[in-house]
Design a protein around this motif. Structure first.
Motif, PDB file in Angstrom:
ATOM      1  N   PRO A   1      87.022 -48.669 -34.989  1.00 51.49           N
ATOM      2  CA  PRO A   1      87.023 -50.085 -34.635  1.00 51.49           C
ATOM      3  C   PRO A   1      88.132 -50.846 -35.348  1.00 51.49           C
ATOM      4  CG  PRO A   1      84.819 -49.346 -35.198  1.00 51.49           C
ATOM      5  CD  PRO A   1      85.743 -48.242 -35.571  1.00 51.49           C
ATOM      6  N   THR A   2      88.689 -51.828 -34.675  1.00 52.48           N
ATOM      7  CA  THR A   2      89.718 -52.649 -35.297  1.00 52.48           C
ATOM      8  C   THR A   2      89.098 -53.584 -36.326  1.00 52.48           C
ATOM      9  OG1 THR A   2      89.500 -54.439 -33.695  1.00 52.48           O
ATOM     10  CG2 THR A   2      91.024 -52.623 -33.139  1.00 52.48           C
ATOM     11  N   ALA A   3      89.953 -54.083 -37.220  1.00 56.39           N
ATOM     12  CA  ALA A   3      89.479 -55.030 -38.232  1.00 56.39           C
ATOM     13  C   ALA A   3      88.858 -56.251 -37.571  1.00 56.39           C
ATOM     14  CB  ALA A   3      90.630 -55.435 -39.142  1.00 56.39           C
ATOM     15  N   THR A   4      89.413 -56.669 -36.439  1.00 54.58           N
ATOM     16  CA  THR A   4      88.892 -57.859 -35.753  1.00 54.58           C
ATOM     17  C   THR A   4      87.437 -57.650 -35.340  1.00 54.58           C
ATOM     18  OG1 THR A   4      91.087 -58.398 -34.921  1.00 54.58           O
ATOM     19  CG2 THR A   4      89.213 -59.407 -33.792  1.00 54.58           C
ATOM     20  N   ILE A   5      87.126 -56.480 -34.779  1.00 56.76           N
ATOM     21  CA  ILE A   5      85.755 -56.195 -34.363  1.00 56.76           C
ATOM     22  C   ILE A   5      84.834 -56.115 -35.584  1.00 56.76           C
ATOM     23  CG2 ILE A   5      84.260 -54.451 -33.308  1.00 56.76           C
ATOM     24  CD1 ILE A   5      86.596 -53.762 -31.449  1.00 56.76           C
ATOM     25  N   MET A   6      85.305 -55.454 -36.643  1.00 57.16           N
ATOM     26  CA  MET A   6      84.479 -55.309 -37.841  1.00 57.16           C
ATOM     27  C   MET A   6      84.154 -56.655 -38.471  1.00 57.16           C
ATOM     28  SD  MET A   6      83.788 -52.075 -38.369  1.00 57.16           S
ATOM     29  CE  MET A   6      83.396 -51.937 -40.113  1.00 57.16           C
ATOM     30  N   GLN A   7      85.105 -57.566 -38.432  1.00 60.23           N
ATOM     31  CA  GLN A   7      84.930 -58.857 -39.111  1.00 60.23           C
ATOM     32  C   GLN A   7      84.166 -59.876 -38.261  1.00 60.23           C
ATOM     33  OE1 GLN A   7      89.005 -59.902 -40.038  1.00 60.23           O
ATOM     34  NE2 GLN A   7      89.288 -58.011 -41.199  1.00 60.23           N
ATOM     35  N   ASP A   8      84.074 -59.640 -36.973  1.00 57.62           N
ATOM     36  CA  ASP A   8      83.456 -60.611 -36.072  1.00 57.62           C
ATOM     37  C   ASP A   8      81.943 -60.704 -36.279  1.00 57.62           C
ATOM     38  OD1 ASP A   8      83.094 -62.218 -33.549  1.00 57.62           O
ATOM     39  OD2 ASP A   8      81.985 -60.397 -33.025  1.00 57.62           O
ATOM     40  N   VAL A   9      81.449 -61.921 -36.399  1.00 59.41           N
ATOM     41  CA  VAL A   9      80.003 -62.159 -36.376  1.00 59.41           C
ATOM     42  C   VAL A   9      79.638 -63.280 -35.411  1.00 59.41           C
ATOM     43  CG1 VAL A   9      79.485 -61.300 -38.708  1.00 59.41           C
ATOM     44  CG2 VAL A   9      80.207 -63.689 -38.409  1.00 59.41           C
ATOM     45  N   ALA A  10      80.645 -63.885 -34.773  1.00 59.63           N
ATOM     46  CA  ALA A  10      80.391 -65.080 -33.981  1.00 59.63           C
ATOM     47  C   ALA A  10      80.488 -64.868 -32.477  1.00 59.63           C
ATOM     48  CB  ALA A  10      81.375 -66.193 -34.390  1.00 59.63           C
ATOM     49  N   LYS A  11      81.136 -63.782 -32.027  1.00 56.41           N
ATOM     50  CA  LYS A  11      81.367 -63.647 -30.590  1.00 56.41           C
ATOM     51  C   LYS A  11      80.972 -62.271 -30.058  1.00 56.41           C
ATOM     52  CE  LYS A  11      84.938 -64.427 -27.038  1.00 56.41           C
ATOM     53  NZ  LYS A  11      84.819 -63.109 -26.382  1.00 56.41           N
ATOM     54  N   ASP A  12      81.884 -61.274 -30.210  1.00 48.93           N
ATOM     55  CA  ASP A  12      81.653 -59.969 -29.587  1.00 48.93           C
ATOM     56  C   ASP A  12      80.386 -59.307 -30.098  1.00 48.93           C
ATOM     57  OD1 ASP A  12      83.950 -60.331 -28.151  1.00 48.93           O
ATOM     58  OD2 ASP A  12      85.194 -59.017 -29.380  1.00 48.93           O
ATOM     59  N   ARG A  13      80.123 -59.423 -31.383  1.00 53.81           N
ATOM     60  CA  ARG A  13      78.931 -58.785 -31.948  1.00 53.81           C
ATOM     61  C   ARG A  13      77.664 -59.377 -31.340  1.00 53.81           C
ATOM     62  NH1 ARG A  13      78.262 -56.005 -36.996  1.00 53.81           N
ATOM     63  NH2 ARG A  13      80.407 -56.615 -37.505  1.00 53.81           N
ATOM     64  N   LEU A  14      77.607 -60.702 -31.262  1.00 49.62           N
ATOM     65  CA  LEU A  14      76.434 -61.341 -30.673  1.00 49.62           C
ATOM     66  C   LEU A  14      76.315 -61.022 -29.187  1.00 49.62           C
ATOM     67  CD1 LEU A  14      76.468 -64.818 -32.455  1.00 49.62           C
ATOM     68  CD2 LEU A  14      74.766 -63.002 -32.741  1.00 49.62           C
ATOM     69  N   GLU A  15      77.446 -60.941 -28.500  1.00 47.39           N
ATOM     70  CA  GLU A  15      77.413 -60.573 -27.081  1.00 47.39           C
ATOM     71  C   GLU A  15      76.866 -59.161 -26.908  1.00 47.39           C
ATOM     72  OE1 GLU A  15      81.347 -61.164 -25.578  1.00 47.39           O
ATOM     73  OE2 GLU A  15      81.200 -63.364 -25.632  1.00 47.39           O
ATOM     74  N   PHE A  16      77.289 -58.233 -27.785  1.00 50.56           N
ATOM     75  CA  PHE A  16      76.746 -56.874 -27.747  1.00 50.56           C
ATOM     76  C   PHE A  16      75.251 -56.886 -27.989  1.00 50.56           C
ATOM     77  CE2 PHE A  16      75.329 -53.123 -30.072  1.00 50.56           C
ATOM     78  CZ  PHE A  16      75.732 -52.100 -29.229  1.00 50.56           C
ATOM     79  N   MET A  17      74.817 -57.614 -29.001  1.00 47.25           N
ATOM     80  CA  MET A  17      73.397 -57.677 -29.322  1.00 47.25           C
ATOM     81  C   MET A  17      72.591 -58.237 -28.156  1.00 47.25           C
ATOM     82  SD  MET A  17      73.813 -59.007 -33.255  1.00 47.25           S
ATOM     83  CE  MET A  17      72.055 -59.270 -33.559  1.00 47.25           C
TER      84      MET A  17
END
Length: 334
Positions: free
Chosen positions: A44-60
Motif C-alpha cells: 500500500p502507498t503511504a497515502t492509503i496507510m495514512q488515510d482515515v477520512a476517506k478511502d478507509r471509511l469508504e472501504f469500511m
C-alpha cells in the motif's frame, strides 16, 4: 450484525519522517533491488496507510465494518535506539490518538512502545491507555535479537496486565541469517526468497515461536490475566498444541499443559485469510470465544470481507462473538 476488525494498519507521515531522520535512512528495511521493486509495486502507498477520512471509511462502509482497531505496522519506532524511540513512540501514539478523533465511533487504536527501555515503555503504555484512550499495544518481531519472553521486557507485560489491555504480536522481518538458511535458493529469484521468508511463511513461523516462547517462559503463571493476540490464525501454532503437550509436559516446568495456557491467554485472528477450513480448525482448537475478526487493511482487502462471517458455518452466538463481542471484551471497547 456489528463487525469490528482488530488488525488494521496506519502510518503517520510525521512519524515516518521523524524516524527516517533519526535512523539516517528510510524506515523500511534494506532489501535487494528485486525485492524493493516488489514492495514498491505491491505494498500500500503511504497515502492509503495514512488515510482515515476517506478511502478507509469508504472501504469500511462498503464491507460492513463498523470499527477498525488501528495499529502501526513495520513503519514504527519500536526498535530504534531508546533515545529516539521514547520520544518518537510518544509522537506516534499522539498521532494515532489524533487520527482516531476523525471518526471516534469508527476507530480505536493500539500503542507503539520503545521496547529498548522497558520501564519507559511501561510508562508510555500507561499514558497511552489512561490519557489517550488507546486499547492495547502492538509489538512487532523482536528487539536486538531478543524475543519478548526475555525477563528484560517483563515491565511491559506487567503494565499490560495491570491495565487489562492485550498485547498483539505482529510479524516483522526475520534476521538475514534465518532467511539465508531457510528461504534462499539458487532455484528461485530473490523476490521469491523475500516473500517466502516474510509474508509467505517466515514471518509467521517467527512470530509463532514468539508466542510459544512466552508460554514456555512461565509468564502466565506470574501474570495470569495477561492477554496475547496472534494473527494469521495463530501463526501456525494451534496445529501443534497437542504435539507440544505430548513433548513438553515432562520437561518444561509449567504448572499446566502448554495448550491450556494457549487456550486461556491467547486470542487468534485471521488477518484477512478468510478461509472456512482454517476457521473450522480454530473453532475446534480454541473455541469461538478466542477468535477475533481482522482484515489486515490495507495490506489485504479480500473480496469476501463482507460475506465471510455471514456465510461461515457458525451458530448465531459464535457469529456475534467473532464479529464483535470478543473484540469488545478483549479490547475494552464498550
Amino acid at each position: 450484525m456489528k463487525v469490528i476488525t482488530v488488525e488494521e494498519h496506519f502510518e503517520s507521515a510525521k512519524v515516518t519522517q521523524a524516524m527516517a531522520a533519526a535512523a539516517g535512512q528510510q524506515s523500511r528495511p534494506n532489501v535487494s533491488p528485486e525485492m524493493a521493486h516488489y514492495m514498491q509495486t505491491t505494498l500500500p502507498t503511504a497515502t492509503i496507510m495514512q488515510d482515515v477520512a476517506k478511502d478507509r471509511l469508504e472501504f469500511m462502509n462498503r464491507y460492513g465494518i463498523d470499527m477498525q482497531v488501528l495499529s502501526y505496522g513495520n513503519a514504527q519506532p519500536q526498535n530504534l535506539d531508546p533515545k529516539d524511540a521514547v520520544p518518537l513512540s510518544q509522537l506516534a501514539n499522539d498521532e494515532l490518538a489524533k487520527a482516531i478523533q476523525v471518526a471516534p465511533d469508527r476507530y480505536a487504536g493500539l500503542a507503539v512502545l520503545p521496547v529498548g527501555d522497558p520501564n519507559a515503555a511501561a510508562k508510555e503504555l500507561h499514558r497511552a491507555v489512561e490519557q489517550l484512550g488507546l486499547k492495547g499495544v502492538l509489538l512487532k518481531g523482536n528487539y536486538a535479537g531478543k524475543f519478548f519472553d526475555d525477563p528484560f521486557f517483563f515491565p511491559i507485560f506487567q503494565a499490560a496486565a495491570e491495565l487489562n489491555v492485550p498485547v498483539y504480536f505482529h510479524p516483522s522481518f526475520v534476521p538475514p541469517v534465518i532467511t539465508q538458511h531457510y528461504f534462499e535458493s539458487d532455484h528461485w529469484t530473490e523476490v521469491v526468497s523475500g516473500i517466502f521468508g516474510s509474508a509467505g511463511y517466515g514471518w509467521h513461523m517467527d512470530v509463532g515461536i514468539q508466542v510459544m516462547r512466552m508460554i514456555l517462559s512461565g509468564i502466565f503463571d506470574k501474570l495470569p490475566n495477561l492477554k496475547l493476540v496472534s494473527g494469521h490464525w495463530g501463526e501456525l501454532v494451534p496445529m501443534f498444541l497437542e504435539r507440544l503437550d505430548d513433548e513438553l509436559d515432562k520437561y518444561d516446568g509449567l504448572k499446566r499443559h502448554f495448550s491450556a495456557y494457549y487456550r486461556d491467554n491467547v486470542y487468534v485472528t485471521p488477518s484477512g485469510i478468510l478461509s472456512q477450513p482454517q476457521l473450522n480448525f480454530l473453532l475446534e482448537e480454541v473455541g469461538a470465544e478466542h477468535i477475533l475478526y481482522s482484515i489486515d487493511y490495507p495490506y489485504k482487502q479480500p473480496a469476501n470481507a463482507a460475506t465471510f462471517l455471514n456465510d461461515a458455518k457458525l451458530t448465531a452466538s459464535q457469529r456475534e462473538a467473532i464479529a464483535h463481542g470478543n473484540a469488545e471484551r478483549v479490547f475494552n471497547l464498550k
